[in-house]
Design a protein around this motif. Structure first.
Motif, PDB file in Angstrom:
ATOM      1  N   ARG A 154       0.846  -1.155  -0.042  1.00 17.59           N
ATOM      2  CA  ARG A 154       0.026  -0.054   0.104  1.00 17.59           C
ATOM      3  C   ARG A 154       0.794   1.253   0.083  1.00 17.59           C
ATOM      4  N   LYS A 155       1.680   1.489   0.919  1.00 19.48           N
ATOM      5  CA  LYS A 155       2.594   2.594   0.954  1.00 19.48           C
ATOM      6  C   LYS A 155       3.982   2.277   1.990  1.00 19.48           C
ATOM      7  N   PRO A 156       4.955   1.749   1.249  1.00 20.01           N
ATOM      8  CA  PRO A 156       5.990   1.625   1.921  1.00 20.01           C
ATOM      9  C   PRO A 156       6.646   2.714   2.440  1.00 20.01           C
ATOM     10  N   PRO A 157       7.424   2.651   3.684  1.00 19.20           N
ATOM     11  CA  PRO A 157       8.216   4.044   4.140  1.00 19.20           C
ATOM     12  C   PRO A 157       9.250   4.343   3.254  1.00 19.20           C
ATOM     13  N   GLN A 158       9.333   5.939   3.105  1.00 19.02           N
ATOM     14  CA  GLN A 158      10.313   6.446   2.123  1.00 19.02           C
ATOM     15  C   GLN A 158      11.504   6.659   2.802  1.00 19.02           C
ATOM     16  N   PRO A 159      12.882   6.531   2.157  1.00 14.98           N
ATOM     17  CA  PRO A 159      13.835   6.871   2.917  1.00 14.98           C
ATOM     18  C   PRO A 159      13.986   8.151   2.980  1.00 14.98           C
ATOM     19  N   PRO A 160      14.897   8.661   4.005  1.00 14.32           N
ATOM     20  CA  PRO A 160      15.407  10.086   4.310  1.00 14.32           C
ATOM     21  C   PRO A 160      16.136  10.739   2.973  1.00 14.32           C
ATOM     22  N   GLY A 161      16.874   9.704   2.529  1.00 13.21           N
ATOM     23  CA  GLY A 161      17.862  10.306   1.374  1.00 13.21           C
ATOM     24  C   GLY A 161      17.891   9.208   0.462  1.00 13.21           C
ATOM     25  N   PRO A 162      19.125   9.320  -0.633  1.00 17.11           N
ATOM     26  CA  PRO A 162      19.079   8.084  -1.470  1.00 17.11           C
ATOM     27  C   PRO A 162      19.385   6.945  -0.809  1.00 17.11           C
ATOM     28  N   CYS A 163      18.912   5.961  -1.395  1.00 21.37           N
ATOM     29  CA  CYS A 163      19.184   4.602  -0.607  1.00 21.37           C
ATOM     30  C   CYS A 163      19.161   3.447  -1.852  1.00 21.37           C
ATOM     31  N   TRP A 164      20.276   2.614  -1.598  1.00 20.09           N
ATOM     32  CA  TRP A 164      20.394   1.432  -2.548  1.00 20.09           C
ATOM     33  C   TRP A 164      19.445   0.399  -2.514  1.00 20.09           C
ATOM     34  N   PHE A 165      18.639   0.337  -1.574  1.00 24.10           N
ATOM     35  CA  PHE A 165      17.977  -0.859  -1.628  1.00 24.10           C
ATOM     36  C   PHE A 165      16.153  -0.647  -1.523  1.00 24.10           C
ATOM     37  N   CYS A 166      15.848   0.619  -1.396  1.00 27.87           N
ATOM     38  CA  CYS A 166      14.524   0.934  -1.702  1.00 27.87           C
ATOM     39  C   CYS A 166      14.086   0.421  -3.029  1.00 27.87           C
ATOM     40  N   LEU A 167      13.482  -0.279  -3.178  1.00 29.94           N
ATOM     41  CA  LEU A 167      13.211  -0.731  -4.739  1.00 29.94           C
ATOM     42  C   LEU A 167      12.651   0.507  -5.661  1.00 29.94           C
ATOM     43  N   ALA A 168      11.942   1.485  -4.976  1.00 28.27           N
ATOM     44  CA  ALA A 168      11.714   2.461  -5.759  1.00 28.27           C
ATOM     45  C   ALA A 168      12.550   3.432  -6.336  1.00 28.27           C
ATOM     46  N   SER A 169      13.922   3.086  -5.427  1.00 30.21           N
ATOM     47  CA  SER A 169      14.693   4.432  -5.571  1.00 30.21           C
ATOM     48  C   SER A 169      15.673   4.505  -6.993  1.00 30.21           C
ATOM     49  N   PRO A 170      16.030   5.465  -7.557  1.00 28.15           N
ATOM     50  CA  PRO A 170      16.729   5.194  -8.737  1.00 28.15           C
ATOM     51  C   PRO A 170      18.204   4.699  -8.263  1.00 28.15           C
ATOM     52  N   GLU A 171      18.710   4.581  -7.220  1.00 29.43           N
ATOM     53  CA  GLU A 171      19.860   3.921  -7.031  1.00 29.43           C
ATOM     54  C   GLU A 171      19.886   2.465  -7.045  1.00 29.43           C
ATOM     55  N   VAL A 172      18.767   1.875  -6.984  1.00 24.08           N
ATOM     56  CA  VAL A 172      18.677   0.229  -6.849  1.00 24.08           C
ATOM     57  C   VAL A 172      19.278  -0.146  -8.142  1.00 24.08           C
ATOM     58  N   GLU A 173      20.135  -1.225  -7.939  1.00 23.11           N
ATOM     59  CA  GLU A 173      20.591  -2.163  -9.277  1.00 23.11           C
ATOM     60  C   GLU A 173      19.664  -2.849  -9.612  1.00 23.11           C
ATOM     61  N   LYS A 174      18.798  -2.530 -10.573  1.00 21.58           N
ATOM     62  CA  LYS A 174      17.716  -3.590 -11.009  1.00 21.58           C
ATOM     63  C   LYS A 174      18.053  -4.614 -11.410  1.00 21.58           C
ATOM     64  N   HIS A 175      19.249  -4.526 -12.165  1.00 17.72           N
ATOM     65  CA  HIS A 175      19.627  -5.908 -12.949  1.00 17.72           C
ATOM     66  C   HIS A 175      19.910  -7.149 -11.813  1.00 17.72           C
ATOM     67  N   LEU A 176      20.075  -6.742 -10.741  1.00 20.95           N
ATOM     68  CA  LEU A 176      20.332  -7.777  -9.658  1.00 20.95           C
ATOM     69  C   LEU A 176      18.903  -8.364  -9.053  1.00 20.95           C
ATOM     70  N   VAL A 177      17.866  -7.489  -9.172  1.00 19.16           N
ATOM     71  CA  VAL A 177      16.613  -8.042  -8.717  1.00 19.16           C
ATOM     72  C   VAL A 177      15.870  -9.289  -9.297  1.00 19.16           C
ATOM     73  N   VAL A 178      15.812 -10.406  -8.447  1.00 17.81           N
ATOM     74  CA  VAL A 178      15.414 -11.609  -9.009  1.00 17.81           C
ATOM     75  C   VAL A 178      13.960 -12.185  -8.735  1.00 17.81           C
ATOM     76  N   ASN A 179      13.260 -11.313  -7.781  1.00 21.48           N
ATOM     77  CA  ASN A 179      11.817 -11.773  -7.493  1.00 21.48           C
ATOM     78  C   ASN A 179      11.388 -10.626  -6.458  1.00 21.48           C
ATOM     79  N   ILE A 180       9.955 -10.173  -7.085  1.00 16.99           N
ATOM     80  CA  ILE A 180       9.340  -9.309  -6.395  1.00 16.99           C
ATOM     81  C   ILE A 180       7.964  -9.642  -5.558  1.00 16.99           C
ATOM     82  N   GLY A 181       8.076  -9.529  -4.478  1.00 12.69           N
ATOM     83  CA  GLY A 181       6.591 -10.107  -3.586  1.00 12.69           C
ATOM     84  C   GLY A 181       5.762  -8.765  -3.359  1.00 12.69           C
TER      85      GLY A 181
END
Ligand code: ZN
Length: 373
Positions: A154-181
């Protein structure tokens, strides 16, 4: 990017939203808000109702040479649509979301105008990946409340700054994502101890398991059980660990160990012995007990979870060796790959990472509970 940076209630254009809906570009670049933002790719079709179409990627770029050094240059190579294989073109990326412009199928087909930008709904394309997902889903004839597996939280918490692991964050290395629940996702560990070393991560920004809500914990547990089954089928047992110290986004490390290498007791002994050598006090926690009962929110800790569900817990006071879990697993007693104890020594090319992620996705598919309907 922080959510407060762009006021999504005051930006966006109904006209452009309408154009993007009709034109279905593969890439949509915008620059008006003078900030960098890359949205998760979105679908241009309704699943199971319309023919599969290519996804759209929305990318906002900052001004050239801006003093905050926000990204203003975007390098990529694009193969023209007409030269692409049809199947390749409509292939959906693993992190694809619903179409943020689609209010309801009925309204859209009746040509009802898209609301003006000051209305909340026209601004979704910037950050609102989730809030309206349920309602949008109902437009496809499936009510989110009655749907047993809504794919987005519904509404996951947002990080205070850039985050490498928030899925919606541009910093996420999406090619490493293998499954999304619904609340969590799986990604290959960068510079992992093995090719199938994965992380269970919450989609929203949570620092540790102590902070997770019950529904997120439930899915974490589901991923654990599924991964244990998956690795067991491949002749491996898995060891999990979490370090809530000098990290901002929960990363539950899952490292498979071949059954032939050692027993669960060997693994336990290795942790206990190597902890003693470094004056780290490990507390045994019985199976099924909750870290929440032991650690206060905000308190630093480390624990390792064996394939029996048993945990070894350490309350961190100060100066905890950041690589401890990894070092023990890489040691002679367990995986015997001491030169891999530093993840920086294990980095591979992006192409190789893509290949490994592709392979994991394929292997994991028969176990994927997110596909159950
Ligand atoms: Zn985060």
């Amino acid at each position: 990017m922080a959510q407060g940076e762009v006021d999504t209630k005051k930006c966006g254009s109904a006209l452009i939203s309408g154009l993007a809906t009709d034109l279905k570009p593969r890439y949509h670049f915008a620059a008006l808000e003078k900030t960098y933002y890359e949205r998760l790719p979105y679908r241009n079709h309704i699943v199971l109702q319309e023919t599969t179409q290519h996804a759209t990627r929305f990318i906002a770029l900052a001004s050239v040479g801006n003093p905050e050094k926000k990204k203003y240059l975007y390098a990529f190579s694009i193969v023209p649509m007409k030269l692409m294989d049809a199947a390749e073109l409509v292939k959906q990326p693993p992190d694809v979301t619903e179409n943020p412009y689609r209010k309801s199928g009925k309204e859209a087909s009746m040509g009802k105008p898209i609301p003006a930008p000051e209305e909340e709904s026209a601004c979704q394309f910037f950050f609102d990946l989730n809030e309206k997902q349920g309602r949008k889903r109902s437009s496809t004839g499936r009510d989110s409340k009655s749907s047993p597996h809504p794919k987005q939280p519904r509404k996951p918490p947002q990080p205070p700054g850039p985050c490498w692991f928030c899925l919606a964050s541009p910093e996420v290395e999406k090619h490493l994502v293998v499954n999304i629940g619904t609340h969590c996702y799986l990604a290959l560990a960068k510079g992992g101890l093995s090719d199938d070393h994965v992380l269970i991560l919450p989609i929203g920004h949570y620092q540790s398991v102590v902070e997770l809500s019950a529904e997120v914990v439930e899915e974490v547990e589901k991923y654990k059980v599924t991964l244990r089954r998956f690795f067991k089928s491949r002749g491996k047992r898995c060891v999990l660990f979490e370090r809530n110290y000098k990290s901002h986004h929960l990363q539950l490390q899952v490292i498979p160990v071949p059954l032939s290498r050692c027993t669960t007791d060997d693994i336990k002994d290795a942790f206990v012995t190597q902890a003693e050598q470094q004056q780290i006090e490990l507390l045994e926690i019985p199976e099924h007990s909750d870290i929440k009962q032991i650690a206060q929110p905000g308190a630093a800790y480390f624990y390792v979870e064996l394939d029996t569900g048993e945990k070894l817990f350490h309350r961190i006071k100060k100066n905890f060796p950041l690589q401890f879990g990894r070092e023990v697993l890489a040691s002679e007693a367990i995986l015997n790959i001491p030169d891999k104890s530093d993840w920086r020594q294990c980095q591979v090319s992006k192409e190789e990472e893509e290949m490994l992620a592709h392979r994991f996705r394929k292997d994991f598919e028969p176990f994927d509970f997110t596909l159950d309907d």
